[in-house]
Write an enzyme that holds these catalytic residues in place. Structure first.
Site, short mmCIF file in Angstrom:
data_model
loop_
_atom_site.label_atom_id
_atom_site.label_comp_id
_atom_site.label_asym_id
_atom_site.label_seq_id
_atom_site.Cartn_x
_atom_site.Cartn_y
_atom_site.Cartn_z
CB CYS A 53 40.28 39.11 27.80
SG CYS A 53 41.47 37.53 28.37
CD GLU A 55 42.38 43.08 28.36
OE1 GLU A 55 41.69 42.13 28.62
OE2 GLU A 55 43.48 43.25 29.08
N1 THU Z 1 41.51 38.41 31.99
C1 THU Z 1 41.08 39.57 31.03
O1 THU Z 1 39.78 39.88 30.94
N2 THU Z 1 42.09 40.30 30.47
C2 THU Z 1 43.51 40.19 30.61
O2 THU Z 1 44.04 40.57 29.99
C3 THU Z 1 43.76 39.00 31.64
C4 THU Z 1 42.83 38.05 31.96
C5 THU Z 1 40.50 37.75 32.51
C6 THU Z 1 40.31 36.36 31.87
C7 THU Z 1 39.75 35.60 33.28
O3 THU Z 1 38.26 35.93 33.05
C8 THU Z 1 40.49 36.28 34.31
O4 THU Z 1 41.05 37.35 33.88
C9 THU Z 1 41.45 35.50 34.91
O5 THU Z 1 42.62 35.00 34.16
#
Ligand code: THU
Length: 131
Positions: A53, A55
């Site tokens: 993710c 973050e």
């Molecule tokens: N995702 C993030 O980057 N941060 C989050 O807090 C929630 C989900 C991304 C992971 C994945 O690449 C996409 O969003 C869909 O879940």
């Protein structure tokens, strides 16, 4: 740094997201106590479970640069603000239990702001490993 600049950095980082599988781009901008900003975007993989993710990309960039104290994080998602997933909440809690979390959509329109402790009540943290 004011929060609107942090949100703008998250929106810009979102533009670098590698999300060909979900199509869901996320950007994050993490503000250190020393005033530095570390950005991140989600990075997906053909082996889906390896996705990281936005973050955590921002957090690990900072920690790997020797920075461990943080004030705030801005997260920019798609059509509506979204809050960090559970794994990211836990990873952030390790370093900044009282981190300010600023939510925004992909255009930088602000959603809610709340402390991380509200998103992860009764969290497990480093102190639990003592004694
Ligand atoms: N995702 C993030 O980057 N941060 C989050 O807090 C929630 C989900 C991304 C992971 C994945 O690449 C996409 O969003 C869909 O879940």
């Amino acid at each position: 740094m004011d929060e609107s600049r942090l949100v703008a950095a998250a929106v810009e980082a979102r533009g670098k997201a590698y999300a060909p599988y979900s199509g869901f781009a996320v950007g994050a901008a993490l503000l250190s106590k020393g005033g530095r900003v570390f950005t991140g975007c989600n990075v997906e993989n053909a082996s889906y479970g390896l996705t990281v993710c936005a973050e955590r990309v921002a957090l690990f960039k900072a920690v790997s640069e020797g920075v461990r104290e943080f004030e705030a994080i801005a997260v920019a998602c798609g059509d509506a603000p979204c809050s960090p997933c559970g794994a990211c909440r836990q990873a952030l809690y390790e370093f900044a239990p009282e981190l300010k979390v600023v939510l925004a959509d992909g255009q930088g329109r602000r959603g809610e702001t709340m402390p991380l402790s509200q998103l992860l009540p009764n969290a497990f943290g480093p102190s639990h490993l003592e004694g």
